[in-house]
Design a protein around this motif. Structure first.
Motif, mmCIF file in Angstrom:
data_model
loop_
_atom_site.group_PDB
_atom_site.id
_atom_site.type_symbol
_atom_site.label_atom_id
_atom_site.label_comp_id
_atom_site.label_asym_id
_atom_site.label_seq_id
_atom_site.Cartn_x
_atom_site.Cartn_y
_atom_site.Cartn_z
ATOM 1 N N ASN A 270 0.807 -1.220 0.000
ATOM 2 C CA ASN A 270 0.000 0.000 0.000
ATOM 3 C C ASN A 270 0.836 1.263 0.000
ATOM 4 O OD1 ASN A 270 -2.393 -1.504 0.131
ATOM 5 N ND2 ASN A 270 -2.220 -1.682 2.373
ATOM 6 N N ALA A 271 2.138 1.139 0.288
ATOM 7 C CA ALA A 271 2.973 2.335 0.377
ATOM 8 C C ALA A 271 4.396 1.982 -0.022
ATOM 9 C CB ALA A 271 2.953 2.922 1.789
ATOM 10 N N SER A 272 5.103 2.982 -0.516
ATOM 11 C CA SER A 272 6.498 2.811 -0.889
ATOM 12 C C SER A 272 7.186 4.161 -0.791
ATOM 13 C CB SER A 272 6.623 2.246 -2.318
ATOM 14 O OG SER A 272 6.004 3.111 -3.246
ATOM 15 N N HIS A 273 8.510 4.141 -0.977
ATOM 16 C CA HIS A 273 9.290 5.374 -0.839
ATOM 17 C C HIS A 273 10.141 5.577 -2.081
ATOM 18 C CE1 HIS A 273 12.751 7.873 0.478
ATOM 19 N NE2 HIS A 273 11.788 8.543 1.105
ATOM 20 N N ASN A 331 3.838 13.232 -0.301
ATOM 21 C CA ASN A 331 3.168 11.960 -0.553
ATOM 22 C C ASN A 331 2.337 12.065 -1.834
ATOM 23 O OD1 ASN A 331 4.204 10.764 1.771
ATOM 24 N ND2 ASN A 331 2.492 11.501 3.025
ATOM 25 N N GLN A 333 -0.177 9.880 -4.453
ATOM 26 C CA GLN A 333 -1.070 8.727 -4.389
ATOM 27 C C GLN A 333 -1.544 8.378 -5.796
ATOM 28 O OE1 GLN A 333 -5.218 8.690 -2.557
ATOM 29 N NE2 GLN A 333 -4.019 7.709 -0.930
ATOM 30 N N HIS A 345 -2.315 3.451 -3.655
ATOM 31 C CA HIS A 345 -0.925 3.244 -3.244
ATOM 32 C C HIS A 345 -0.293 4.609 -3.036
ATOM 33 C CE1 HIS A 345 2.892 0.943 -2.989
ATOM 34 N NE2 HIS A 345 3.424 2.114 -3.378
ATOM 35 N N THR A 346 0.381 4.771 -1.898
ATOM 36 C CA THR A 346 1.002 6.045 -1.550
ATOM 37 C C THR A 346 2.509 5.929 -1.697
ATOM 38 O OG1 THR A 346 -0.779 6.565 -0.010
ATOM 39 C CG2 THR A 346 1.292 7.790 0.231
ATOM 40 N N ILE A 347 3.084 6.879 -2.419
ATOM 41 C CA ILE A 347 4.535 6.916 -2.630
ATOM 42 C C ILE A 347 5.065 8.165 -1.931
ATOM 43 C CG2 ILE A 347 6.404 6.953 -4.312
ATOM 44 C CD1 ILE A 347 4.463 5.795 -6.350
ATOM 45 N N SER A 348 5.920 7.941 -0.948
ATOM 46 C CA SER A 348 6.526 9.047 -0.216
ATOM 47 C C SER A 348 7.797 9.473 -0.953
ATOM 48 C CB SER A 348 6.863 8.621 1.213
ATOM 49 O OG SER A 348 7.524 9.655 1.902
#
Length: 1197
Positions: A270-273, A331, A333, A345-348
């Protein structure tokens, strides 16, 4: 003294802002004159990350200037690089540039490392960046066994690419075996990592050639992965047995092919950097699977996406932000949505920064005893560390200088002396990179000098600003004063503006500003001055302007435009209509002060502008022309529509624009549709193309556009009566450039000379170029060699000649289009050949087998392919008849040629003359011509049957004798042995009597037959013979004389009445019998004997299969262009009872391209002889007519 001097801030009116910018540029352009002593300055160097081509010599650049000229040295990996000890390394004279000759010997990997150049003279040392030299690498794919993939319709799929790690990294793309790019869409697309993603598969995705390609641009090479086979089947196609035998790699997954909500294929979870550096392109990717295919959306959670820097790629699956900065951190999305649901999906994103300059140190020129400072300020994330070097040595260990004081990012100099001259380096570095700047301190004592040219003339229009230059140099910094006239006082700043770079500005120049101005520069070491001249010109004015006019349609209108100008300036008058050029129409005439428009039309209405231009200024005035109807509106008429007007372009995007318009009068017939056309003013000015059509109810259209086209649009209305005139063109809209979509077609490689290869192609047109700078990258290499591709970029032409090639060698060729934006897709490879040359070797071992008197078979050994030196066209036989074996015919005949296509090594020579001597040779033929002839081979044909006697006449008839005279055969085809005469009587009912056979010696040409019946008709058959057999026969008929007494009795009987009655009765009976015969459709022959018996075959012609002999194309060496005559036979007996022989039955027309014969592609004879033969006698089958060579050849096919 600082070299770069910023001008003092002055309060300038808005119109002077561009002048101030120009002044700033002039200040920054100043430099220390090269004839003065100064430390080195690096002017050119190789990039920090220097990737080289291992196939070429390594060139590491380092250029510098200074006085005296600097010397150069290098370090490699931190230690001194002794150039003189390495024979492969040379330094360019007067320069620090290194050339490492690895093409003769050595390897690029040997010289991989970190290089740094130092330029040094007596005033200091400047250093270059650390230049990291690395050879480019394009490794092969690792070997792997790829199992076929079988999956059901609707499942998701990822085809891995996993390209080899190259330097620099390769560009990835997917193609098939035909080098065609695989189509991509919202459902199928390539990820940033090179993998091919299928959101769901369809049966049409089944193929065996999914191939991932890696293109290494630096070495211009492409590597290819093993093809991947994918088969998509429906659930109905799988039975339980097949399903049980499929393993995991064969059956990709077990999901149902029913519709399903989206899930992410990449990234996972659900998330990545994501971390990116400032100034780079930030690329974020989300690819989802699902059925139906999901749609991707992007948002920034804590802000909005930057409008001018955000782009969507790969069907919105990739979000790109160019020139990314720290403000773009946050962030992001991505949302994947289809009718069954949505996922997020959230990308920081964190933006780091390599060091960048806030204030780079600048060169200082100071005089002894002066003060100054060097400032070095940089920023980055994390904050960079600032360190100083002096002449390339860390300042902590550099020789001490009492005039120097370091305060963090600033070096403060006080009371400098000449020994204080040095080059200082500022290094700002963090974990992401470094900055290095050289700035020198040059301590000079130099009197002023004026750098502006003396007696420069400036011309300015009255009431406008005037700028007079006085570029100067000196140390200490000179003061500058301006004077007007020979004895004038210094100009004060309350009227003039004195800029610190020496420029004098007169804000509002007047007539009295004309004159000579003197610039004086002073310092404690001296003074310099320079004179310039200023002329003030009267402004150009329009004293009689064109006036608004209303004119009736068909009338004439005149506009006047009188100009007053400075007498030293020559104006030019230009008339414009609606800001464009006047129509190219004879109705518009221009004289000195007037524009006249005759026979005015409705579309002549508009704004007319007079523009007066001089070398210093321009002025314009405008007037409007309105066109009205000459009479009241007549009764309604039906006509084509008036053209649309008021065209407007909105929603202007890279590849689309919206066009709107106002319809013209429909002239009482409704508009059914609008036709939109476009003009490309950049590539095809004046040529209009069809764009699209829309309904007559629409007044807007969304138009699709191509890259790098300067579009103008026009609209035409259509009703039932026809099409309107075109509207006025819309405003122009130039779309952005892009790389070409296609490559040139019709690529060929053919040599025009033995040592070249001419590569030709059909170039792209301007519309297909997609951008400026259209060029072609032409690449070639030998097909069977190990050479790399040789490439050259040529201008927009259609041919390139490669010189110095080996003769007739196959080459692989490709031509790729490119422009200033980039390259077109990888082009297809075609094969060509370098130029042909004449064959070097003749066919060997030529053998002749005489089949019969008119036919011979020739065999030869093939010429080696390397000796042919071209495309093998075939073999050519030259043959000619030397002389006849018969002493009667000893004349030379023309040479004949038979060509046998392809690689044949044997062929037939038909149509030879019997009993003759022939000579032949064989040559190999390629596209350039014939090779040398083989040694001559001589052969002789045996005797054949003779032709028919040339003539036959019957003379001196008596009651019981007839005398025959004849001429021998025109072609004896051997030695005549005898003549045969056959004859038989013919009674009154046309029945043939017994046949008499008589042999006559060959030396006779006259013979008398005695003891014949009186008043009897005889038929004669006459032919000659050789040892080979009987020839063709000639026939004739004759009657012996009538007995006088018998004739008298016949007359007496004929006068008797009973005889006349009897004859009438007989005639009546015969008539009745004839009628009955015709009713029964029975036919009677002329002779009740074998009149249609076939001729006997020539015993010398041997049966032969079609494959056993081959016949080539026949042509005469001396009369190729002549038409062959058709085959003929003798005519019936003429009235003088003389039979003359017609043209020969035996002709090569039947073997070549005549009406009765032709050859197959391989040279095989397929002709059919259609000539007719003379009827044979009722008896004497042994004397049948001899067949011609054509009849003999018919047994071969």
């Amino acid at each position: 003294m600082q070299l770069e001097i910023m001008p003092r801030k002055k309060r300038l009116p808005a119109g002077r802002a561009p002048l101030l910018l120009l002044l700033c540029q002039l200040v920054r352009a100043l430099d220390v004159p090269l004839d003065l002593v100064q430390p080195p300055t690096i002017t050119q160097q190789s990039p920090k990350d220097y990737i080289i081509d291992p196939r070429e010599n390594i060139v590491i650049q380092c250029e510098a200037k200074g006085k005296p000229p600097p010397s150069f040295s290098w370090t490699r990996n931190g230690t001194h690089f002794d150039i003189e000890k390495d024979p492969l390394v040379t330094m360019k004279p007067g320069s620090g540039t290194l050339t490492i000759n690895i093409m003769s010997e050595g390897k690029a990997e040997t010289y991989e490392g970190v290089y740094q150049c130092t330029a040094r003279n007596e005033r200091g040392a400047a250093i270059s960046n650390n230049i990291v030299v690395r050879p480019s690498r394009s490794p092969l794919w690792t070997k792997e066994k790829l199992e076929p993939i079988t999956l059901r319709n609707g499942q998701s799929l990822i085809l891995p690419c996993r390209p080899p790690l190259g330097l620099p990294p390769p560009i990835i793309f997917w193609m098939d075996n035909s080098f065609q790019r695989l189509p991509q869409s919202e459902r199928v697309s390539q990820g940033l990592n090179g993998d091919l993603y299928f959101s769901n598969v369809l049966p049409e995705d089944t193929r065996e050639d999914y191939i991932c390609y890696a293109r290494f641009n630096h070495t211009q090479t492409i590597q290819q992965k093993q093809p991947i086979s994918v088969k998509v089947i429906s659930v109905d196609e799988l039975n339980d047995t097949i399903a049980a035998n499929l393993n995991d790699s064969e059956f990709y997954s077990a999901k149902s092919n029913r519709e399903r909500p989206p899930t992410f294929l990449t990234p996972e979870g659900n998330a990545s950097h994501k971390e990116e550096l400032r100034g780079n392109v930030l690329s974020l990717e989300c690819i989802a699977e699902g059925l139906p295919t999901p749609i991707i959306y992007w948002i920034k959670e804590d802000g909005t996406l930057p409008i001018n820097r955000t782009f969507y790629k790969n069907f919105k699956k990739t979000l790109q932000i160019i020139q990314v900065s720290e403000a773009d951190s946050g962030n992001y999305q991505c949302i994947a949505k289809n009718p069954l649901g949505a996922i997020y999906h959230t990308i920081s994103v964190t933006v780091k920064a390599a060091p960048y300059w806030i204030m780079a140190p600048q060169n200082l020129v100071l005089s002894p005893g002066e003060d100054g400072r060097l400032i070095c300020r940089a920023n980055g994330n994390p904050k960079p560390r600032i360190s100083w070097l002096s002449n390339g040595v860390p300042i902590e260990i550099a020789p001490d200088d009492p005039s120097r004081n370091i305060d963090g990012d600033t070096i403060i100099f006080s009371n400098v002396q000449e020994r204080s001259s040095a080059v200082y380096q500022c290094n700002a570095s963090n974990e992401y990179g470094y900055l290095l700047a050289n700035a020198f301190v040059n301590v000079l004592a130099e009197p002023p000098r004026i750098l502006t040219s003396a007696n420069t003339l400036y011309q300015v229009i009255t009431d406008r600003p005037a700028l007079l230059d006085c570029a100067f140099f000196g140390s200490p910094l000179p003061t500058v004063e301006w004077f007007k006239g020979a004895k004038g006082s210094a100009l004060r700043e309350d009227i003039y503006v004195l800029h610190e770079n020496g420029t004098l500005e007169i804000p509002v120049a007047q007539k009295d500003s004309t004159g000579t101005y003197t610039c004086v520069a002073r310092n404690k070491l001296g003074m310099a001055k320079n004179e310039v001249h200023l002329e003030i010109k009267d402004a150009t004015r329009i004293i009689k302007q064109p006036e608004y006019a209303v004119v009736q349609r068909g009338g004439t209108v005149s506009f006047e435009c009188k100009v007053k100008h400075d007498h030293t300036l020559i104006p030019t008058i230009t008339w414009l209509k609606d800001s464009g050029e006047l129509p190219n129409d004879g109705r518009f005439t221009v004289d000195k002060d007037h524009l006249v428009v005759a026979d005015v039309w409705d579309n002549d209405g508009g704004t007319y502008t007079c523009v007066a231009n001089t070398t210093l200024d321009n002025v314009s005035a405008s007037a409007v022309l309105s066109v009205v109807a000459p009479t009241p509106t007549p009764a309604p008429t039906y006509d084509v529509p008036n053209p649309p007007f008021d065209l407007e372009l909105t929603d202007q995007l890279d590849k689309s624009v919206q066009l709107s318009w106002t319809p013209g009068n429909d002239n009482n017939s409704p508009i059914t549709k609008f036709i939109i056309e476009y003009e490309d003013a950049m590539h095809e000015a004046g040529l209009w193309h069809h764009q699209t059509e829309v309904s007559g109810m629409q007044t807007t259209a969304q138009l699709k556009l191509s890259p790098y086209v300067n579009y103008s649009f026009r609209v035409m209305a259509v009703n039932s009566l026809g099409r309107s005139l075109p509207s006025e063109a819309s405003e122009q809209y130039l779309t952005k450039a892009a790389e070409p979509d296609t490559n040139p077609t019709a690529v060929e490689g053919l040599g025009s000379e033995p040592d070249n290869l001419v590569i030709t192609w059909k170039p792209l047109n301007g519309f297909e170029s997609n951008g400026p700078g259209l060029q072609y990258k032409v690449s070639w290499r030998q097909k069977d060699g190990d050479d790399e591709w040789t490439s050259v970029v040529v201008a927009n032409v259609s041919k390139y000649i490669v010189s110095g090639t080996p003769t007739f060698v196959p080459y692989l060729i490709k031509v790729q289009a490119l422009n200033d934006v980039g390259f077109a897709p990888e082009p297809a490879v075609v094969m060509g050949h370098s130029g042909e040359d004449l064959p070097m070797v003749a066919p060997g071992n030529v053998r002749v087998n005489v089949v019969n008197s008119t036919l011979a078979e020739v065999h030869w050994d093939p010429v080696p392919l390397k000796s042919i030196r071209g495309h093998l066209q075939g073999y050519r036989i030259y043959y000619w008849k030397a002389q006849s074996s018969s002493k009667r015919n000893r004349r030379h005949l023309e040479k004949k040629i038979l060509t046998f296509q392809g690689s044949k090594t044997h062929g037939m020579l038909p149509g030879l003359e019997p009993f003759s001597h022939y000579t032949l040779n064989v040559r190999v033929v390629n596209g350039k011509g014939e090779g040398p002839a083989s040694p001559d081979r001589v052969f002789t044909t045996p005797e054949g049957v003779p032709s028919a006697p040339s003539s036959l006449k019957i003379v001196n008839p008596t009651l019981d004798s007839l005398t025959l005279e004849w001429d021998p055969p025109s072609r004896p085809n051997g030695i005549l042995t005898e003549y045969t005469l056959k004859y038989q009587p013919i009674n009154s009912t046309h029945e043939l009597g017994p046949l008499v056979d008589l042999k006559i010696p060959a030396n006779k040409t006259r013979w008398t037959l005695k003891n014949l019946n009186f008043s009897t008709r005889y038929k004669f058959y006459f032919y000659a013979q050789t040892a080979a057999g009987s020839g063709s026969q000639i026939t004739e008929e004759a009657v012996t004389n009538v007995d006088e007494a018998m004739a008298s009795r016949q007359v007496d009987i004929a006068t008797q009445g009973w005889f006349i009655g009897l004859m009438c009765a007989v005639a009546l009976l015969i008539l009745i019998l004839l009628i009955v015969c015709f009713i029964r459709r029975n036919k009677g022959g002329k002779y009740p004997v074998k009149e249609k018996e076939d001729a006997h075959a020539d015993p010398e012609i041997q049966p032969m299969k079609e494959d056993d002999g081959t016949f080539g194309e026949y042509r005469s060496l001396e009369s190729d262009a002549e038409d062959h005559k058709p085959l003929k036979k003798g005519s019936r007996t003429p009235s003088d009872r003389t039979v003359k022989k017609e043209d020969s039955d035996d002709s090569l027309v039947d073997y070549g391209e005549g009406v009765n014969g032709q050859f197959n592609e391989d040279g095989s004879f397929i002709g059919q002889y259609s000539g007719k033969k003379e009827k044979e006698p009722a008896e004497g089958n042994e004397s049948s007519e001899a067949p011609s060579p054509v009849n003999a050849m018919n047994s071969f096919v």
